[in-house]
Design a protein around this motif. Structure first.
Motif, short mmCIF file in Angstrom:
data_model
loop_
_atom_site.label_atom_id
_atom_site.label_comp_id
_atom_site.label_asym_id
_atom_site.label_seq_id
_atom_site.Cartn_x
_atom_site.Cartn_y
_atom_site.Cartn_z
N ALA A 96 -78.91 -53.78 -51.87
CA ALA A 96 -79.06 -54.47 -50.59
C ALA A 96 -79.23 -53.52 -49.42
N ALA A 97 -78.68 -52.31 -49.51
CA ALA A 97 -78.71 -51.40 -48.37
C ALA A 97 -79.00 -49.96 -48.80
N PRO A 98 -80.12 -49.71 -49.48
CA PRO A 98 -80.36 -48.35 -50.01
C PRO A 98 -80.56 -47.31 -48.92
N PHE A 99 -81.19 -47.67 -47.82
CA PHE A 99 -81.51 -46.69 -46.78
C PHE A 99 -80.26 -46.34 -45.97
N SER A 100 -79.39 -47.30 -45.78
CA SER A 100 -78.12 -47.01 -45.12
C SER A 100 -77.25 -46.11 -45.99
N LYS A 101 -77.30 -46.33 -47.31
CA LYS A 101 -76.54 -45.46 -48.22
C LYS A 101 -77.08 -44.04 -48.19
N SER A 345 -81.44 -41.60 -38.61
CA SER A 345 -81.88 -42.97 -38.34
C SER A 345 -83.39 -43.08 -38.36
N ASN A 346 -84.08 -42.15 -37.71
CA ASN A 346 -85.54 -42.18 -37.71
C ASN A 346 -86.12 -41.96 -39.09
N MET A 347 -85.60 -40.96 -39.81
CA MET A 347 -86.17 -40.63 -41.11
C MET A 347 -86.02 -41.77 -42.10
N LEU A 348 -84.85 -42.39 -42.13
CA LEU A 348 -84.63 -43.46 -43.11
C LEU A 348 -85.37 -44.73 -42.72
N ALA A 349 -85.56 -44.98 -41.43
CA ALA A 349 -86.37 -46.12 -41.02
C ALA A 349 -87.82 -45.93 -41.44
N SER A 350 -88.33 -44.71 -41.32
CA SER A 350 -89.70 -44.43 -41.78
C SER A 350 -89.81 -44.60 -43.29
N ALA A 351 -88.78 -44.18 -44.02
CA ALA A 351 -88.77 -44.36 -45.47
C ALA A 351 -88.78 -45.85 -45.82
N ASP A 425 -88.68 -58.25 -51.20
CA ASP A 425 -89.08 -58.37 -52.60
C ASP A 425 -88.52 -57.23 -53.45
N LEU A 426 -88.21 -56.10 -52.81
CA LEU A 426 -87.57 -54.98 -53.52
C LEU A 426 -86.06 -55.18 -53.67
N GLY A 427 -85.55 -56.26 -53.12
CA GLY A 427 -84.12 -56.54 -53.22
C GLY A 427 -83.31 -56.02 -52.06
N VAL A 428 -83.97 -55.57 -51.00
CA VAL A 428 -83.25 -55.08 -49.82
C VAL A 428 -82.77 -56.28 -49.01
N GLY A 429 -81.51 -56.24 -48.56
CA GLY A 429 -80.91 -57.35 -47.85
C GLY A 429 -81.46 -57.54 -46.45
N ASP A 430 -81.30 -58.75 -45.93
CA ASP A 430 -81.83 -59.08 -44.61
C ASP A 430 -81.26 -58.19 -43.52
N ASN A 431 -79.96 -57.92 -43.57
CA ASN A 431 -79.34 -57.08 -42.54
C ASN A 431 -79.91 -55.66 -42.55
N VAL A 433 -82.90 -54.79 -43.70
CA VAL A 433 -84.28 -54.86 -43.21
C VAL A 433 -84.28 -54.91 -41.68
N GLU A 434 -83.43 -55.73 -41.11
CA GLU A 434 -83.37 -55.83 -39.65
C GLU A 434 -82.96 -54.51 -39.01
N THR A 435 -81.98 -53.83 -39.61
CA THR A 435 -81.52 -52.54 -39.07
C THR A 435 -82.65 -51.53 -39.04
N GLN A 436 -83.35 -51.39 -40.16
CA GLN A 436 -84.40 -50.37 -40.25
C GLN A 436 -85.63 -50.74 -39.42
N MET A 437 -86.03 -51.99 -39.47
CA MET A 437 -87.24 -52.38 -38.74
C MET A 437 -87.02 -52.43 -37.23
N SER A 438 -85.77 -52.61 -36.79
CA SER A 438 -85.52 -52.57 -35.34
C SER A 438 -85.80 -51.18 -34.79
N ILE A 439 -85.55 -50.14 -35.59
CA ILE A 439 -85.85 -48.76 -35.18
C ILE A 439 -87.37 -48.56 -35.11
#
Length: 510
Positions: A96-101, A345-351, A425-431, A433-439
């Protein structure tokens, strides 16, 4: 190319044997790809982050081996130049939160590295190219004292037979001839790994190629080199030119550069990229292993393919195809175009953006590619590197059935919903997605990336310095004055980096 080597001298027999092993590896790889079930697995994400070591004056500090030894962490590796390090992060499986991890991993590693660096009166900073880097910081003495880097440096120089020529025309112009490959080490990257099942590789890779210019424009963070204001992502030009051993004879100048965007859209699978690499690029380090890939296949193991993987590691595609024998063998795309920094924050949002776009576009890619010949995709890449969020890109319109030129910011806005759906579709959670895409949205709306922030700050700082020194300035003082301003810029960058905020939230007050 990060593998330690023992042998440093090679003769014709070594190269002949290596060519034989490369072709043997290719045959085994083709056989492996045809096996039912090979490479199947859940999505996973990995990353490598290259870093600068700087001193209290914001200049490069060449102590990577001291920090590496003290940290004693197998995930930390030495880079080409003595003022750089690379940290390799543990892969994150689908969740659900791979980029935050991964961000948590990154912050923990940066904290530990910073504490060790402080004991050496040094600091760690992620930035594409350090603005304070000077010619005196480079040269053979700057290359890290490990065999593989000296062998690589010698092989590239020997193939060229003369100085490397670096010419970059941007906001200012740089023309430089240099006798070794140490300018390549000026570039530091955030390299993101995206696992792909074999049957999806061609579509996923083509989607990565199509969308890399979008992420590159948004992530640019390298506007300065040797005191010159050049491209928004100067790394792209500098890396290619700093190791380009092609000369001007008819064959050499028509062969591809060893640092390349690509030779065309992928037609079928990953095999064609590995075979292309064997055909087009001479080996640099002909080191043969004792393993037989066909014996490994017969025993049910994923073959190591050491020679093929070593060779592929010496071809620097901006999106590199990866075969890894781990986990019974699997395939990845290594996205190598993005710079280090400005913050995790920037690098993981780009990922996250790239992951969503690759997954979201791969089922539509066959409809888009006929409208965008590959040479236009390559032009997009260099336009994004040069102009960042001001770039105008070629893009195929499914609505009108024509090839258009459009601002990269408009394309990003249009494709964000597709990226969000791809992440879901990759199984990433809504929260998440919102965190990364807001950046991502913040960067688009403010038209701010790391390069633009650096340029804005430099433009504010330089007139102040010129005004304060206007009575005593002489021509020979100009370079020193600019270097002082660049040091102040790095200090301001470092202070904002430590806040952990995304760059569009950074202060622009000197």
């Amino acid at each position: 190319m990060g593998t330690d080597i023992a042998k440093t001298q090679f003769d014709d027999d070594d190269f002949e044997q290596y060519h034989h092993r490369l072709n043997e590896n290719l045959s085994a790889f083709r056989q492996l790809l045809s096996q039912p079930g090979f490479g199947q697995g859940s999505p996973s994400f990995g990353a490598e982050l290259e870093l600068y070591i700087i001193d209290k004056q914001a200049a490069p500090r060449p102590i990577n081996q001291e920090i590496h030894q003290q940290m004693n962490d197998e995930q930390l590796t030495l880079e080409l130049n003595r003022f750089n390090l690379e940290y390799n992060f543990t892969p994150i499986m689908q969740g659900a939160a791979p980029f935050s991890k991964m961000k948590m991993q990154m912050e923990a590693a940066l904290t530990c590295l910073s504490e060790i660096a402080a004991s050496h009166q040094a600091r760690i900073v992620p930035i594409g190219i350090l603005p304070t880097l000077q010619a005196s910081d480079m040269g053979l003495n700057a290359i890290t004292d490990v065999p593989r880097y000296h062998v690589l440096a010698k092989a590239l120089r020997d193939k060229r037979g003369s100085d490397f020529h670096i010419h970059i025309g941007g906001l200012e112009s740089l023309d430089l001839r240099w006798g070794d490959v140490s300018p390549e080490g000026a570039n530091t990257s955030f390299q993101f790994h995206y696992r792909v099942n074999p049957e999806d590789f061609a579509d996923a890779y083509n989607a990565a190629q199509l969308t890399t210019p979008l992420a590159l424009a948004l992530s640019a963070n390298s506007p300065f080199f040797l005191g010159k204001k050049l491209w928004q992502e100067t790394r792209i030009a500098l890396f290619k030119q700093s190791i380009d051993y092609r000369l001007e004879d008819a064959l050499q100048k028509n062969l591809p550069a060893r640092v390349l965007f690509g030779m065309g859209w992928i037609r079928k699978d990953i095999y064609e990229m590995f075979a292309e690499g064997v055909y087009l690029f001479e080996p640099l380090m002909p080191i043969c292993s004792d393993t037989n890939p066909f014996d490994e296949l017969r025993s049910g193991k994923a073959p190591s393919l050491n020679e093929l993987r070593l060779h592929q590691g010496s071809i620097w595609n901006w999106n590199r195809p990866i075969y890894d024998p781990a986990d019974k063998g699997h395939l990845r795309i290594e996205l190598r175009a993005l710079p280090a920094g400005p913050t995790p924050s920037n690098m993981l949002a780009s990922a996250a953006l790239m992951s969503g776009l690759i997954h979201g576009l791969k089922n539509h890619i066959s409809m888009l590619l006929p409208g965008l010949p590959f040479r236009y995709a390559e032009q997009n890449f260099y336009r994004a590197a040069k102009h960042g969020l001001n770039a105008i890109l070629f893009w195929p319109s499914l609505r009108t059935g024509t090839l258009e030129e459009r601002p990269v910011t408009d394309l990003l806005k249009e494709l964000l919903p597709l990226a969000e759906q791809g992440l879901n579709d990759l199984g990433v959670g809504d929260n998440e997605v919102e965190t990364q895409m807001s950046i991502i949205k913040g960067g688009i709306e403010t038209r701010m990336n790391g390069a633009q922030w650096q340029i804005n700050m430099f433009n504010k700082l330089l007139p102040k310095a010129q005004h304060s020194n206007k009575e005593q300035r002489a021509d020979h003082d100009l370079q020193h004055e600019r270097q002082t301003v660049l040091a102040e810029l790095v200090e301001l960058y470092y202070a904002q980096y430590q806040t952990g905020k995304a760059v569009h939230e950074w202060s622009e007050q000197p």
